[in-house]
Structure formats: C-alpha cells, structure tokens
Write a protein that holds these residues in place. Structure first.
Motif, PDB file in Angstrom:
ATOM      1  N   ALA A  59      -1.230   0.593  10.458  1.00 33.17           N
ATOM      2  CA  ALA A  59       0.062  -0.082  10.403  1.00 33.17           C
ATOM      3  C   ALA A  59       0.228  -0.805   9.073  1.00 33.17           C
ATOM      4  CB  ALA A  59       0.164  -1.079  11.548  1.00 33.17           C
ATOM      5  N   VAL A  60       1.407  -0.639   8.479  1.00 34.54           N
ATOM      6  CA  VAL A  60       1.770  -1.327   7.241  1.00 34.54           C
ATOM      7  C   VAL A  60       3.035  -2.107   7.551  1.00 34.54           C
ATOM      8  CG1 VAL A  60       2.423  -1.079   4.832  1.00 34.54           C
ATOM      9  CG2 VAL A  60       0.793   0.518   5.846  1.00 34.54           C
ATOM     10  N   SER A  61       2.944  -3.407   7.622  1.00 32.71           N
ATOM     11  CA  SER A  61       4.105  -4.201   8.015  1.00 32.71           C
ATOM     12  C   SER A  61       5.002  -4.526   6.832  1.00 32.71           C
ATOM     13  CB  SER A  61       3.647  -5.494   8.702  1.00 32.71           C
ATOM     14  OG  SER A  61       2.863  -6.254   7.820  1.00 32.71           O
ATOM     15  N   GLY A  62       6.264  -4.757   7.169  1.00 29.30           N
ATOM     16  CA  GLY A  62       7.226  -5.234   6.183  1.00 29.30           C
ATOM     17  C   GLY A  62       8.089  -4.183   5.540  1.00 29.30           C
ATOM     18  N   GLY A  63       9.333  -4.582   5.251  1.00 27.65           N
ATOM     19  CA  GLY A  63      10.208  -3.796   4.406  1.00 27.65           C
ATOM     20  C   GLY A  63      10.888  -2.596   5.025  1.00 27.65           C
ATOM     21  N   GLY A  64      10.908  -2.464   6.323  1.00 26.64           N
ATOM     22  CA  GLY A  64      11.596  -1.331   6.925  1.00 26.64           C
ATOM     23  C   GLY A  64      11.074   0.021   6.479  1.00 26.64           C
ATOM     24  N   GLY A  65       9.817   0.089   6.132  1.00 28.19           N
ATOM     25  CA  GLY A  65       9.204   1.355   5.753  1.00 28.19           C
ATOM     26  C   GLY A  65       8.968   1.523   4.271  1.00 28.19           C
ATOM     27  N   GLU A  66       9.587   0.701   3.446  1.00 27.46           N
ATOM     28  CA  GLU A  66       9.402   0.839   1.999  1.00 27.46           C
ATOM     29  C   GLU A  66       7.943   0.615   1.601  1.00 27.46           C
ATOM     30  OE1 GLU A  66      12.232  -1.492  -0.225  1.00 27.46           O
ATOM     31  OE2 GLU A  66      13.828  -0.921   1.159  1.00 27.46           O
ATOM     32  N   THR A  67       7.325  -0.405   2.163  1.00 27.07           N
ATOM     33  CA  THR A  67       5.924  -0.683   1.856  1.00 27.07           C
ATOM     34  C   THR A  67       5.029   0.440   2.352  1.00 27.07           C
ATOM     35  OG1 THR A  67       6.388  -3.046   2.028  1.00 27.07           O
ATOM     36  CG2 THR A  67       4.084  -2.394   2.069  1.00 27.07           C
ATOM     37  N   ALA A  68       5.333   0.952   3.545  1.00 28.52           N
ATOM     38  CA  ALA A  68       4.542   2.058   4.098  1.00 28.52           C
ATOM     39  C   ALA A  68       4.637   3.292   3.210  1.00 28.52           C
ATOM     40  CB  ALA A  68       5.001   2.380   5.519  1.00 28.52           C
ATOM     41  N   MET A  69       5.827   3.588   2.697  1.00 30.93           N
ATOM     42  CA  MET A  69       5.986   4.740   1.812  1.00 30.93           C
ATOM     43  C   MET A  69       5.207   4.549   0.509  1.00 30.93           C
ATOM     44  SD  MET A  69       7.475   7.077   3.377  1.00 30.93           S
ATOM     45  CE  MET A  69       7.661   8.193   2.014  1.00 30.93           C
ATOM     46  N   THR A  70       5.183   3.329   0.007  1.00 32.58           N
ATOM     47  CA  THR A  70       4.410   3.041  -1.203  1.00 32.58           C
ATOM     48  C   THR A  70       2.928   3.289  -0.948  1.00 32.58           C
ATOM     49  OG1 THR A  70       6.042   1.415  -1.929  1.00 32.58           O
ATOM     50  CG2 THR A  70       3.843   1.261  -2.902  1.00 32.58           C
ATOM     51  N   LEU A  72       1.659   5.222   1.426  1.00 28.05           N
ATOM     52  CA  LEU A  72       1.468   6.657   1.656  1.00 28.05           C
ATOM     53  C   LEU A  72       1.407   7.420   0.334  1.00 28.05           C
ATOM     54  CD1 LEU A  72       1.283   9.117   3.490  1.00 28.05           C
ATOM     55  CD2 LEU A  72       3.792   9.112   3.614  1.00 28.05           C
ATOM     56  N   LYS A  73       2.314   7.124  -0.580  1.00 28.16           N
ATOM     57  CA  LYS A  73       2.311   7.794  -1.886  1.00 28.16           C
ATOM     58  C   LYS A  73       1.016   7.516  -2.639  1.00 28.16           C
ATOM     59  CE  LYS A  73       7.306   7.751  -2.438  1.00 28.16           C
ATOM     60  NZ  LYS A  73       8.446   7.139  -3.142  1.00 28.16           N
ATOM     61  N   ALA A  74       0.571   6.259  -2.633  1.00 27.34           N
ATOM     62  CA  ALA A  74      -0.665   5.904  -3.339  1.00 27.34           C
ATOM     63  C   ALA A  74      -1.862   6.624  -2.741  1.00 27.34           C
ATOM     64  CB  ALA A  74      -0.875   4.390  -3.289  1.00 27.34           C
ATOM     65  N   ARG A  75      -1.907   6.722  -1.409  1.00 20.49           N
ATOM     66  CA  ARG A  75      -3.022   7.423  -0.772  1.00 20.49           C
ATOM     67  C   ARG A  75      -2.984   8.916  -1.072  1.00 20.49           C
ATOM     68  NH1 ARG A  75      -4.458   5.759   5.240  1.00 20.49           N
ATOM     69  NH2 ARG A  75      -5.831   7.511   4.803  1.00 20.49           N
ATOM     70  N   ALA A  76      -1.796   9.510  -1.068  1.00 17.92           N
ATOM     71  CA  ALA A  76      -1.675  10.945  -1.354  1.00 17.92           C
ATOM     72  C   ALA A  76      -2.102  11.235  -2.800  1.00 17.92           C
ATOM     73  CB  ALA A  76      -0.249  11.410  -1.108  1.00 17.92           C
ATOM     74  N   ILE A  77      -1.657  10.409  -3.725  1.00 23.68           N
ATOM     75  CA  ILE A  77      -2.000  10.614  -5.131  1.00 23.68           C
ATOM     76  C   ILE A  77      -3.495  10.467  -5.358  1.00 23.68           C
ATOM     77  CG2 ILE A  77      -1.746   9.594  -7.438  1.00 23.68           C
ATOM     78  CD1 ILE A  77       1.214   9.057  -6.665  1.00 23.68           C
ATOM     79  N   SER A  78      -4.116   9.547  -4.626  1.00 16.67           N
ATOM     80  CA  SER A  78      -5.550   9.318  -4.810  1.00 16.67           C
ATOM     81  C   SER A  78      -6.410  10.324  -4.040  1.00 16.67           C
ATOM     82  CB  SER A  78      -5.925   7.896  -4.388  1.00 16.67           C
ATOM     83  OG  SER A  78      -5.834   7.750  -2.970  1.00 16.67           O
ATOM     84  N   GLY A  79      -5.747  11.247  -3.301  1.00 14.91           N
ATOM     85  CA  GLY A  79      -6.501  12.256  -2.558  1.00 14.91           C
ATOM     86  C   GLY A  79      -6.985  11.784  -1.201  1.00 14.91           C
ATOM     87  N   ASN A  80      -6.395  10.731  -0.663  1.00 15.25           N
ATOM     88  CA  ASN A  80      -6.795  10.170   0.629  1.00 15.25           C
ATOM     89  C   ASN A  80      -5.596  10.025   1.562  1.00 15.25           C
ATOM     90  OD1 ASN A  80      -8.374   8.948   2.611  1.00 15.25           O
ATOM     91  ND2 ASN A  80      -8.057   6.918   1.753  1.00 15.25           N
ATOM     92  N   PRO A  81      -4.894  11.125   1.878  1.00 11.29           N
ATOM     93  CA  PRO A  81      -3.746  11.025   2.779  1.00 11.29           C
ATOM     94  C   PRO A  81      -4.206  10.774   4.227  1.00 11.29           C
ATOM     95  CG  PRO A  81      -4.202  13.305   2.355  1.00 11.29           C
ATOM     96  CD  PRO A  81      -5.141  12.500   1.479  1.00 11.29           C
ATOM     97  N   PRO A  82      -3.296  10.350   5.094  1.00  7.04           N
ATOM     98  CA  PRO A  82      -3.677  10.205   6.512  1.00  7.04           C
ATOM     99  C   PRO A  82      -4.247  11.511   7.031  1.00  7.04           C
ATOM    100  CG  PRO A  82      -1.553   9.188   6.120  1.00  7.04           C
ATOM    101  CD  PRO A  82      -1.926   9.923   4.863  1.00  7.04           C
ATOM    102  N   ARG A  83      -5.254  11.418   7.889  1.00  3.95           N
ATOM    103  CA  ARG A  83      -5.950  12.591   8.415  1.00  3.95           C
ATOM    104  C   ARG A  83      -5.173  13.254   9.553  1.00  3.95           C
ATOM    105  NH1 ARG A  83      -9.620   8.647   8.968  1.00  3.95           N
ATOM    106  NH2 ARG A  83      -9.602   8.910  11.205  1.00  3.95           N
ATOM    107  N   LEU A  84      -5.293  14.561   9.599  1.00  7.26           N
ATOM    108  CA  LEU A  84      -4.818  15.360  10.734  1.00  7.26           C
ATOM    109  C   LEU A  84      -6.022  16.116  11.284  1.00  7.26           C
ATOM    110  CD1 LEU A  84      -1.498  16.825   9.339  1.00  7.26           C
ATOM    111  CD2 LEU A  84      -1.748  15.065  11.053  1.00  7.26           C
ATOM    112  N   PRO A  85      -5.897  16.605  12.520  1.00  8.02           N
ATOM    113  CA  PRO A  85      -7.041  17.339  13.085  1.00  8.02           C
ATOM    114  C   PRO A  85      -7.401  18.547  12.269  1.00  8.02           C
ATOM    115  CG  PRO A  85      -5.193  17.233  14.653  1.00  8.02           C
ATOM    116  CD  PRO A  85      -4.776  16.560  13.400  1.00  8.02           C
TER     117      PRO A  85
END
Length: 85
Positions: A59-70, A72-85
């Motif tokens: 969970a990433v609180s605050g900003g109606g999703g703007e913080t969460a998108m930030t 998510l982008k940082a994790r994707a760029i660094s090669g650590n996106p959220p895991r899927l099965p």
C-alpha cells in the motif's frame, strides 16, 4: 470511485481466472488505504487467498494514486516491478 472499484475488481477477477489451476504469489501495489477502500480491498484479498494464492500487500498512501504511480514507475525502471505468479 466506482470506476476505480470496477477496474480493480476486474483486474482481480482476470488474475483469478488466469491463475486457476495453480497457486501463486501476487504483490498488489495500490493506494486504497482509507477505511472503506481498505475494506473493499480486504474482500478481494480474501477471495484471492481462498483460491490458494498468496497476496503481498504493498500500500502506498496519499495523492489519489499519484504517489503509487511514482513508486510503480521507479520500481519498474529499477527492474523490481510488483510480482505476478
């Protein structure tokens, strides 16, 4: 809010359908941290876990999703996106 609810429910359903037959680990990055949002998310989490999947909450609180998108982008760029099965 209704659109977001439908989108999340649809994503959870699509994940559940696509993973039938085997259990997996799913990391869910979201910004649903207020009372009713967290309650709705817990229902989806319970549904996934009842199917044998392991839900890792990110969970990433605050900003109606703007913080969460930030985040998510940082994790994707660094090669650590959220895991899927």
């Amino acid at each position: 809010m209704k659109t977001i609810t439908r989108m999340l429910a649809g994503a959870a359903l699509a994940t559940a359908i696509s993973t039938q037959g085997y259990a997996g680990n799913v990391e869910v990055l979201h910004y649903w941290t207020s009372g009713s949002e967290a309650e709705a998310l817990s229902v989806l989490k319970e549904m996934m876990e009842s199917e044998g999947h392991h839900w890792t909450d990110f969970a990433v609180s605050g900003g109606g999703g703007e913080t969460a998108m930030t985040v998510l982008k940082a994790r994707a760029i660094s090669g650590n996106p959220p895991r899927l099965p």
